[in-house]
Enzyme design. Structure first.
Site, PDB file in Angstrom:
ATOM      1  N   LEU A 350       0.835  -1.206   0.000  1.00  0.00           N
ATOM      2  CA  LEU A 350       0.000   0.000   0.000  1.00  0.00           C
ATOM      3  C   LEU A 350       0.863   1.247   0.000  1.00  0.00           C
ATOM      4  CD1 LEU A 350      -2.706  -1.059   2.616  1.00  0.00           C
ATOM      5  CD2 LEU A 350      -2.606  -1.554   0.157  1.00  0.00           C
ATOM      6  N   ASP A 351       1.915   1.240   0.816  1.00  0.00           N
ATOM      7  CA  ASP A 351       2.843   2.364   0.844  1.00  0.00           C
ATOM      8  C   ASP A 351       3.493   2.594  -0.508  1.00  0.00           C
ATOM      9  OD1 ASP A 351       2.912   3.693   3.320  1.00  0.00           O
ATOM     10  OD2 ASP A 351       4.080   2.113   4.252  1.00  0.00           O
ATOM     11  N   HIS A 352       4.072   1.543  -1.051  1.00  0.00           N
ATOM     12  CA  HIS A 352       4.832   1.704  -2.286  1.00  0.00           C
ATOM     13  C   HIS A 352       3.926   2.101  -3.455  1.00  0.00           C
ATOM     14  CE1 HIS A 352       8.852   0.343  -1.001  1.00  0.00           C
ATOM     15  NE2 HIS A 352       8.180  -0.362  -0.118  1.00  0.00           N
TER      16      HIS A 352
END
Length: 458
Positions: A350-352
Site C-alpha cells: 500500500l505504501d509503495h
C-alpha cells in the site's frame, strides 16, 4: 489521470512475484507503469520528445523495489521495528500495535498499564476486546488497528467513505504557470524541478525518491534530530536531507522562503494538521501561487477516521487484507478459536503503490500546467489504494510461463556501483522502469536527516 494505465500502454518483462492471495505483482506493475505513462505524456507535452515514448517495466525488479532497494556491504542495517510492535491476540480477535515512534509507544503502554516487554503487552491485551482497545489507544494519541474482515470493513462507516472516494482526488483546480526549466533533457526530464518534501515513512518518500530518479531536486525537511532507523537508507536516495523546527519563527521563515521557490509540495499531514501550523490553502497559494500540492493520509479524506493516524500495516488490518491472508494461509481452515495469526501482504504494497501514484499525480499536474489547463491539488490515501488492490487480479499477458514465487533478491538484481551512504557502503537494486531510453538514475546517495542545509541549490 486514470486510476491505473491499461496494459496496452506499457510492456512488462515477465518475472517472479511475491506470493499472496492478492494481486501484489499487478499492483506493483500498474502503479509503476502509472509513473511511466505520466512521464511519457509530460515529455511529449514539454517537447522533450516528438512522440509518446514506450514504457517498459521489469516485473521482477518492480516486485523487489516494493520491499527494500538497498543492501549494505560490510555492515548491518538497523532493525525496522520496535520490539513491542506487532500483532497480539485479543479477547475476540487480533490487534496490531505500531510503536516505532516513542510517543506512539508511550500511548499504547499508558493505555495497557504494563511493563514495556512483549510478554507483558501480550498478557495485557489478551483479556480486552479489540475494538475497545483500538479506540482507547487512538484516543490516547497512539496508533493501533483491530483486525477486521473485508465484509466488516465494507460495512464500517470509514470503509464506506473510502470506497466512495476516487483513487486520486483532485480539488481546487486553478491556473498554474510553471517556471522554465532549461536544464530539462530527454535523459533527465525533471531536471530543474524543485520538490519540497514533508513526508515520513513510507509512501510519500517513495514518491519523492521517484521524482529524484528522473532529475528533480528534492529537498526533504524533517524536525531536528529526526531519524527513521532502517528506513532512511532506502528512501532518502537522491534527496537533500535538511531539518527545520517549524515551531520557531526562524524555522517558519526559512520554510516559507523555501516554499516560495518550490514547484511541488509533497506532504503526508492528516486533514487539518498543516492548517494547524498556519498553512491552509489560501496561505500556501499566497506564498507560492504556482505550487503543485500532492498529499496523502492513511484512512482517506472523508468519514469519521479521516484524521486518524495510520500506517500501511494498520490499514491492512483494518481493511480486511490481513484477515483474508489469514484464511488463505490456513487453506480456509479458520475457526473462532484458531490461533492462526493475521497474514499481511508480503511487502508494504500500500505504501509503495501509493507513493508511485503520488509521483504520477505530480507528473500529471505538470503536464496539465504545461498545456495551460487548470491544475488541482491531489489527495491520495493508503486505504483507497487498499480498496483498489482488492479489485485487481494478476495479469500475465501473453506470457505462458508459470508464475514463480519470489524468494528475495540475488546478486544479479543489484547494480555493481558502490553507493556511499551516510551509514556505510552498499549496492542499490537495478531500476525497474524505463520510458523510451530514459532510465531511473539518482545523482546523490542516501544520506541521514539533517545532513544538508535547508537551501535550494544554485
Amino acid at each position: 489521470m486514470r486510476d491505473f494505465p491499461s496494459h496496452n500502454m506499457f510492456r512488462v518483462i515477465p518475472g517472479d512475484h511475491w506470493p499472496s492471495c492478492y494481486a501484489v505483482a499487478e499492483l506493483a506493475n500498474r502503479s509503476l507503469a502509472a509513473v511511466g505513462v505520466a512521464l511519457a505524456e509530460l515529455m511529449k507535452a514539454t517537447n522533450l520528445s516528438a512522440q509518446t515514448l514506450p514504457i517498459t517495466l521489469d516485473q521482477r525488479r518492480a516486485a523487489l523495489w516494493f520491499r527494500y532497494s538497498f543492501r549494505p556491504q560490510g555492515w548491518e542495517m538497523p532493525n525496522l521495528w520496535d520490539p513491542l510492535a506487532g500483532d497480539y491476540r485479543t479477547e475476540d480477535g487480533w490487534i496490531r500495535l505500531h510503536t516505532n515512534l516513542p510517543h506512539h509507544r508511550a500511548a499504547a503502554l499508558n493505555v495497557l498499564g504494563c511493563n514495556p516487554e512483549p510478554e507483558a503487552v501480550r498478557d495485557a491485551v489478551a483479556h480486552q476486546p479489540g475494538d475497545a482497545l483500538e479506540q482507547a489507544i487512538v484516543a490516547a494519541g497512539g496508533v493501533a488497528a483491530a483486525m477486521r474482515s473485508a465484509a466488516e470493513w465494507q460495512a464500517h462507516p470509514q470503509g464506506q467513505a473510502v470506497a466512495s472516494e476516487p483513487l486520486i482526488a483532485w480539488t481546487n483546480a486553478r491556473p498554474i504557470h510553471m517556471r522554465e526549466r532549461p536544464s530539462a533533457t530527454l535523459e533527465r526530464p525533471l531536471a530543474g524541478l524543485r520538490v519540497l518534501d514533508l513526508t515520513r515513512v513510507l509512501a510519500g518518500p517513495v514518491a519523492t525518491r521517484t521524482l529524484a530518479a528522473f532529475g528533480a531536486t528534492v529537498l526533504r525537511i524533517d524536525p531536528p534530530g529526526w531519524d527513521e532507523p532502517g528506513v532512511l537508507q532506502d528512501i532518502s536516495l537522491g534527496k537533500q536531507m535538511s531539518s527545520l523546527d517549524l515551531r520557531t519563527d526562524h524555522g517558519r521563515d526559512q520554510f516559507e522562503a523555501l516554499l516560495a521557490k518550490a514547484d511541488v509540495l509533497v506532504h503526508g499531514f492528516r486533514p487539518g494538521a498543516l492548517e494547524g501550523l498556519g498553512y491552509d490553502g489560501p496561505k500556501l497559494r499566497k506564498l507560492a501561487p504556482n505550487l503543485i500540492d500532492v498529499r496523502l493520509n492513511a484512512y482517506g479524506w472523508s468519514g469519521p477516521w479521516a484524521k486518524r493516524r495510520g500506517f500501511d500495516s494498520l490499514v491492512q488490518m483494518s481493511s480486511g487484507i490481513a484477515e483474508r491472508g489469514q484464511h488463505w494461509a490456513a487453506g480456509g481452515q479458520i475457526t473462532p478459536n484458531t490461533a492462526a495469526k493475521p497474514v499481511p501482504l508480503p511487502v508494504q504494497a500500500l505504501d509503495h503503490a501509493t507513493g508511485y501514484l503520488m509521483a504520477a499525480a505530480v507528473l500529471n499536474a505538470l503536464t496539465k500546467a504545461s498545456q495551460g489547463d487548470p491544475v488541482g491539488d491531489a489527495r491520495l490515501s493508503l486505504a483507497r489504494t487498499a480498496h483498489a488492490l482488492a479489485t485487481l487480479t494478476e495479469h500475465h499477458g501473453d506470457d505462458s510461463s508459470p508464475a514463480v514465487p519470489l524468494m528475495g533478491a540475488l546478486d544479479a538484481d543489484y547494480s555493481n556501483h558502490i553507493e556511499q551512504t551516510s551509514w556505510g557502503p552498499g549496492h542499490r537494486l537495478l531500476p525497474p522502469l524505463k520510458v523510451g531510453k530514459t532510465t531511473m538514475r539518482w545523482d546523490q546517495p542516501a544520506t541521514a536527516s539533517g545532513t544538508a542545509a535547508p537551501n535550494w541549490p544554485g
